[in-house]
Design a protein around this motif. Structure first.
Motif, short mmCIF file in Angstrom:
data_model
loop_
_atom_site.label_atom_id
_atom_site.label_comp_id
_atom_site.label_asym_id
_atom_site.label_seq_id
_atom_site.Cartn_x
_atom_site.Cartn_y
_atom_site.Cartn_z
N VAL A 1 13.23 -42.09 74.61
CA VAL A 1 14.40 -42.91 74.33
C VAL A 1 15.24 -42.40 73.17
O VAL A 1 16.34 -42.89 72.95
CB VAL A 1 13.99 -44.37 74.06
N SER A 2 14.71 -41.43 72.41
CA SER A 2 15.46 -40.99 71.23
C SER A 2 16.71 -40.21 71.62
O SER A 2 17.66 -40.16 70.86
CB SER A 2 14.55 -40.14 70.34
N LEU A 3 16.71 -39.57 72.78
CA LEU A 3 17.85 -38.77 73.23
C LEU A 3 18.50 -39.41 74.45
O LEU A 3 18.73 -38.77 75.46
CB LEU A 3 17.40 -37.35 73.55
N ALA A 4 18.76 -40.73 74.38
CA ALA A 4 19.37 -41.45 75.50
C ALA A 4 20.44 -42.39 74.98
O ALA A 4 20.40 -42.84 73.84
CB ALA A 4 18.30 -42.22 76.27
N THR A 5 21.42 -42.69 75.84
CA THR A 5 22.43 -43.71 75.55
C THR A 5 22.28 -44.82 76.57
O THR A 5 21.69 -44.64 77.64
CB THR A 5 23.84 -43.13 75.61
N PHE A 6 22.86 -45.99 76.24
CA PHE A 6 22.66 -47.17 77.08
C PHE A 6 24.00 -47.81 77.40
O PHE A 6 24.92 -47.79 76.58
CB PHE A 6 21.75 -48.18 76.37
N ASN A 7 24.08 -48.40 78.59
CA ASN A 7 25.26 -49.14 79.04
C ASN A 7 24.88 -50.60 79.24
O ASN A 7 23.81 -50.91 79.76
CB ASN A 7 25.80 -48.59 80.36
N CYS A 8 25.74 -51.50 78.80
CA CYS A 8 25.50 -52.92 78.98
C CYS A 8 25.87 -53.32 80.40
O CYS A 8 26.97 -52.99 80.89
CB CYS A 8 26.31 -53.73 77.97
N HIS A 9 24.98 -54.05 81.07
CA HIS A 9 25.25 -54.48 82.45
C HIS A 9 25.92 -55.84 82.50
O HIS A 9 26.09 -56.41 83.57
CB HIS A 9 23.94 -54.52 83.25
N LEU A 10 26.30 -56.36 81.32
CA LEU A 10 26.97 -57.66 81.27
C LEU A 10 28.44 -57.54 80.89
O LEU A 10 29.22 -58.44 81.16
CB LEU A 10 26.26 -58.56 80.25
N CYS A 11 28.78 -56.44 80.20
CA CYS A 11 30.17 -56.25 79.79
C CYS A 11 30.50 -54.76 79.94
O CYS A 11 29.70 -53.97 80.42
CB CYS A 11 30.40 -56.74 78.35
N SER A 12 31.65 -54.38 79.48
CA SER A 12 32.13 -53.01 79.65
C SER A 12 31.64 -52.06 78.57
O SER A 12 32.02 -50.89 78.55
CB SER A 12 33.66 -52.99 79.69
N CYS A 13 30.83 -52.53 77.65
CA CYS A 13 30.35 -51.68 76.56
C CYS A 13 29.43 -50.60 77.11
O CYS A 13 28.52 -50.88 77.90
CB CYS A 13 29.61 -52.53 75.53
N CYS A 14 29.65 -49.36 76.71
CA CYS A 14 28.85 -48.26 77.23
C CYS A 14 28.60 -47.24 76.11
O CYS A 14 29.17 -47.32 75.03
CB CYS A 14 29.54 -47.59 78.41
N ASN A 15 27.72 -46.28 76.43
CA ASN A 15 27.34 -45.21 75.50
C ASN A 15 26.83 -45.76 74.16
O ASN A 15 27.19 -45.26 73.08
CB ASN A 15 28.52 -44.26 75.26
N ILE A 16 25.99 -46.80 74.25
CA ILE A 16 25.35 -47.33 73.04
C ILE A 16 24.34 -46.30 72.56
O ILE A 16 23.52 -45.80 73.33
CB ILE A 16 24.68 -48.68 73.33
N ALA A 17 24.37 -45.98 71.27
CA ALA A 17 23.70 -44.78 70.77
C ALA A 17 22.18 -44.87 70.78
O ALA A 17 21.51 -43.84 70.90
CB ALA A 17 24.18 -44.49 69.35
#
Length: 912
Positions: free
Chosen positions: A64-80
């Motif tokens: 998980v240290s080298l991954a980004t995350f996208n929220c499936h509830l809103c448009s927020c993406c590339n969470i560090a």
């Protein structure tokens, strides 16, 4: 590689290390498997929870240290980061938005933050990137593959500690290890939890049936299903043979009909063989009336004890410490004159020091119909060579003799002590062979700890304290004692004078100067002297003698002068101002007529220590009865001090003199107790025996609890001494088997690894200044060091200013380089003599770091809210140093003037 913190064994994986803990160290404390984690746990489940809670992220970092995350509830993406992603999800929950679980195959949804957190911890811990729903976790190029990370997690999972590979060196004799661990469990059930033997038989019978018969069809069906899944077809006899082979295990072999653990009787035979249990020897006093007593051979017990490497190392190390470095400092019995004048112990050779304890105790309700019917006399012993604090565990106190108190009075000490004396004579003249060192060590009895009645009985003094000669330390009569106060006013007993008194008593048949007979120990042992072998017990003299008596007298006077009412006094005592464990009990209504407040030693000690804070504001200054209580509080603090020097002993002597004079003024119609006279000898006794807090009976008396529990659960008093001594020896055998490795220096169950730069600026500055190479610290809110418990909010004494102790409040504790460091907030304080306490200034001072080894006194204190003031009172006398930076410190201690309310400071120099 992973290394065991208990025995330094090195294995290749965490799973093997956890398996090693479970099989080899299953009866000890469990340290965390990670080398940089200092947590220690008493149970396996606690370790399991800690690894799942605190170290799961270590197995996830690769994925998980080298991954980004996208929220499936809103448009927020590339969470560090994962942490930022879940913080983002929490914001949705705080707005009462419904959140669907982000893990694949899970339909859970909620709009409550706590519910979501609990669901994630229960159902999806641990997890990898592979477990998230498609589109949530984005892998960056160069990251460890999900499959690899999954394998890592599975390999390191706590459940993997059950490894079926028996080809390694650790498990080549796995069957015997499993059998031994199961036997240890049964032994613990019988002798720690007091499960009856009939229940053990029932357990073994049912367990054998469930494993050998009831579960066979299930095993057979599992084998058939596995064969079908692999398209294999075997004959039924082959399947039955496979079922039988799979069902067989070392546990089943041990509990089958002819197994070594098939019944409770066979279990006891197994215990004696594999746990080296030393059986008690029964001696017959009168065969017709079936009078017997039990003796546990002390020579065999010594050989068993010295097989423990940690005890043997302490035994040898203590001898290498020179007891004559500073003759003005008393830290143990070795610093006293009796030890230094004993040529057997002070001659330079390594000797075994035996310290005996003699006491009677009831195993039934002392107020019931069986009162005194089953009263027993026990003789315990400890190894006096070990440093102070080594005998805090009841398992380090050993049993030597157990008999009925009635038999002791009937047959006398010479008959009951005969087998013990025979072994002690052999120990003194020939010694005992220690296998691990390959040499013989001689030893003898150093002293006997007992209450006044027990000490007088064994030493040969009169056992009545209403006659003229009731003191075993001097030859003063009662009239002389009532007219004199200090130790120097009395003629102390000497060994030559004592022999004259014994000879006179034998010739006349009447006690001479309180001596009625010789001591059986002195008659048999060449280096044991009566005048140097029976120290006083401050628990009985002070805490259960003088304290309840004088507190009742002083409260009677204060209530009579209308300073406080009985109802208001009880309300204040029970208001919550007190230690949680030893909180004083409600005072009885008849305490005035009984002339005692009752209570046990700890409760009376706590009551005296906190009484100034409880009712001090209601009492005017210069009240004589109040001053008498405060003098007594000062004396108690001095007597329980674990370290003394010549000045503190002289100060104690002056305080006792002031106290006795004030007692005569306050209570002219009350005759002093014999224990008041014993108190006058304490300064001289400290010079001869060392600190009396190391010689009290409180820890020995706690040993009685084991026998009382056994008697209550056994519910059979036929030959009760044999039953109790046998159970005790089985318990000791289990302890010896499970304590092969030394315990950790300190115990902490929960820590948080925090980078230094994330701490508060002043704390980070202190850490960087004192420990410049430290980037990450382990923070804890509670730590136990050598049995002393520290937690956030407690007060510690970290230094001195103007001869008075300086206090600091614990904000946090951190573990640095295997040492404990307190992060504290320094406090200003001033002394209030009317309360014999310190008032804390509400304005805080600077934040600082204090290492545990730099504490002036290691005992932590609690603050109490008294009205609008924050107060702290000492539990024992503290030697304050005027300057910690010089090699020879100026020892400054506080003297309270008996003639005025002013505070007097006295300086003294102790040169090495």
């Amino acid at each position: 590689m992973w290394q065991c913190k208990l025995c330094k064994k090195v294995v290749s994986s965490r799973a093997l290390l956890l398996k090693h803990y479970r099989l080899v160290h299953s009866r000890q404390q469990y340290p965390c498997a990670y080398s940089d984690c200092v947590c220690v746990f008493k149970t396996w489940n606690a370790l399991h929870s800690h690894l799942s809670r605190s170290h799961t992220q270590r197995t996830l970092d690769k994925s998980v240290s080298l991954a980004t995350f996208n929220c499936h509830l809103c448009s927020c993406c590339n969470i560090a980061s994962e942490q930022e992603y879940f913080s983002h999800i929490n914001n949705h929950l705080k707005c009462n938005e419904t959140v669907h679980c982000m893990f694949e195959g899970c339909s859970f949804k909620t709009n409550i933050y706590g519910t979501f957190k609990s669901h994630r911890n229960r159902k999806h811990n641990p997890y990898t990137l592979k477990d998230f729903k498609i589109g949530i976790a984005n892998t960056i190029v160069g990251q460890t593959s999900a499959d690899d990370s999954t394998d890592t997690i599975v390999e390191e999972d706590i459940s993997a500690n059950i490894d079926h590979d028996t080809t390694t060196s650790e498990t080549e004799d796995l069957a015997n290890v499993i059998e031994l661990n199961f036997a240890s469990l049964l032994l613990k059930l019988e002798n720690y939890f007091h499960v009856p033997s009939i229940a053990i038989d029932e357990l073994l019978s049912e367990l054998h049936y469930l494993i050998s018969c009831a579960s066979v069809p299930l095993t057979n069906q599992v084998i058939v299903d596995i064969l079908k899944n692999h398209n294999l077809c075997l004959d039924q006899p082959v399947i039955e043979e496979l079922t039988k082979a799979v069902s067989f295990n070392p546990l089943l072999k041990a509990i089958e009909k002819d197994g070594t653990l098939a019944t409770a009787f066979k279990c006891r035979q197994y215990y004696r063989k594999h746990f080296e249990v030393i059986d008690p020897i029964e001696y017959i006093l009168d065969s017709q009336s079936k009078r017997t007593f039990q003796y546990i051979p002390i020579l065999k017990s010594l050989q068993q004890i010295f097989k423990q490497e940690n005890i043997l190392n302490k035994f040898v190390t203590s001898h290498n410490q020179n007891p004559f470095v500073n003759k003005e400092k008393y830290t143990s019995y070795k610093d006293g004159l009796h030890f230094q004048n004993n040529e057997f112990f002070s001659g330079g050779e390594l000797r075994i020091s035996i310290c005996l304890y003699v006491d009677d105790f009831e195993i039934c309700n002392p107020l019931g119909t069986s009162r005194k019917k089953h009263k027993l006399c026990s003789v315990y012993w400890i190894l006096g060579n070990l440093p102070p604090g080594s005998h805090s565990s009841l398992s380090s106190i050993y049993l030597a003799l157990l008999c009925k108190s009635e038999d002791l009075r009937t047959f006398g000490y010479p008959k009951i002590f005969e087998p013990l004396l025979q072994d002690l004579v052999i120990l003194e003249q020939q010694g005992v062979f220690i296998d691990n060192l390959g040499v013989n060590f001689k030893g003898t009895v150093q002293y006997v700890v007992a209450d006044s009645l027990g000490a007088h009985g064994l030493a040969g003094f009169v056992e009545s304290f209403s006659g003229d000669y009731f003191c075993r330390f001097c030859t003063a009569t009662r009239s002389e004692i009532e007219s004199k106060a200090t130790n120097s006013d009395f003629s102390l007993r000497t060994e030559e004078l004592h022999r004259v008194h014994i000879a006179t008593a034998r010739e006349t048949g009447v006690a001479c100067c309180g001596v009625k007979s010789s001591c059986v120990l002195a008659d048999s042992l060449s280096f044991f002297k009566v005048t140097a072998g029976f120290p006083p017990d401050l628990a009985h003299d002070l805490f259960e003698g003088i304290l309840p008596f004088e507190i009742a007298e002083c409260l009677r006077i204060l209530i009579g002068k209308k300073y406080i009412t009985f109802e208001n006094l009880n309300r204040l005592v029970q208001s919550g101002l007190g230690d949680q464990t030893n909180r004083p009990q409600k005072l009885p209504h008849n305490f005035l007529s009984k002339k005692t407040v009752g209570g046990n030693a700890h409760e009376n000690w706590c009551l005296l220590r906190l009484l100034p804070l409880i009712i001090g504001q209601h009492i005017p200054e210069n009240e004589p009865a109040w001053e008498l209580l405060l003098d007594l509080k000062d004396i108690v603090e001095l007597v329980v001090c674990p370290v003394h020097n010549s000045d503190s002993v002289a100060y104690l002597e002056s305080k006792i003199l002031d106290h006795h004079q004030r007692y005569k003024e306050v209570c002219p119609d009350r005759r002093p107790l014999p224990k008041h006279h014993f108190l006058a000898h304490y300064p001289s006794i400290i010079r001869h025996f060392g600190p009396l807090a190391l010689l009290w009976t409180i820890r020995f008396e706690a040993k009685h609890t084991f026998f009382k529990k056994v008697a209550r659960h056994t519910n059979c008093f036929k030959n009760i001494t044999l039953s109790l001594s046998t159970k005790h020896q089985l318990m000791i055998g289990h302890y010896m088997h499970s304590s092969g490795c030394s315990k950790a220096t300190f115990e902490v169950s929960r820590v948080s690894a925090v980078p230094v730069e994330l701490l508060k600026r002043e704390i980070a500055h202190c850490l960087a200044e004192k420990y410049p190479d430290t980037a990450v610290v382990s923070l804890a809110q509670s730590v136990s060091v050598a049995g002393i418990y520290y937690r956030k909010g407690m007060l510690i004494v970290h230094g001195s200013l103007g001869g008075l102790p300086e206090f600091a409040e614990i904000l946090q504790m951190c573990i640095l380089a295997d040492s404990l460091v307190f992060i504290v907030k320094k406090l200003s304080s001033w002394y209030t003599e009317h309360h014999r306490s310190f008032k804390i200034d509400p304005s805080p001072k600077e934040i600082s770091l204090v290492a545990h080894e730099d504490l002036v006194d290691c005992y932590p204190l609690c603050d109490y809210q008294v009205g609008a003031s924050r107060m702290v009172t000492l539990k024992r006398y503290i030697h304050c140093s005027g300057n910690f930076n010089v090699h020879v410190a100026d020892l400054i201690f506080v003297l309270y003037s008996s003639s005025s309310q002013s505070l007097v400071l006295k300086n003294s120099w102790t040169r090495t």
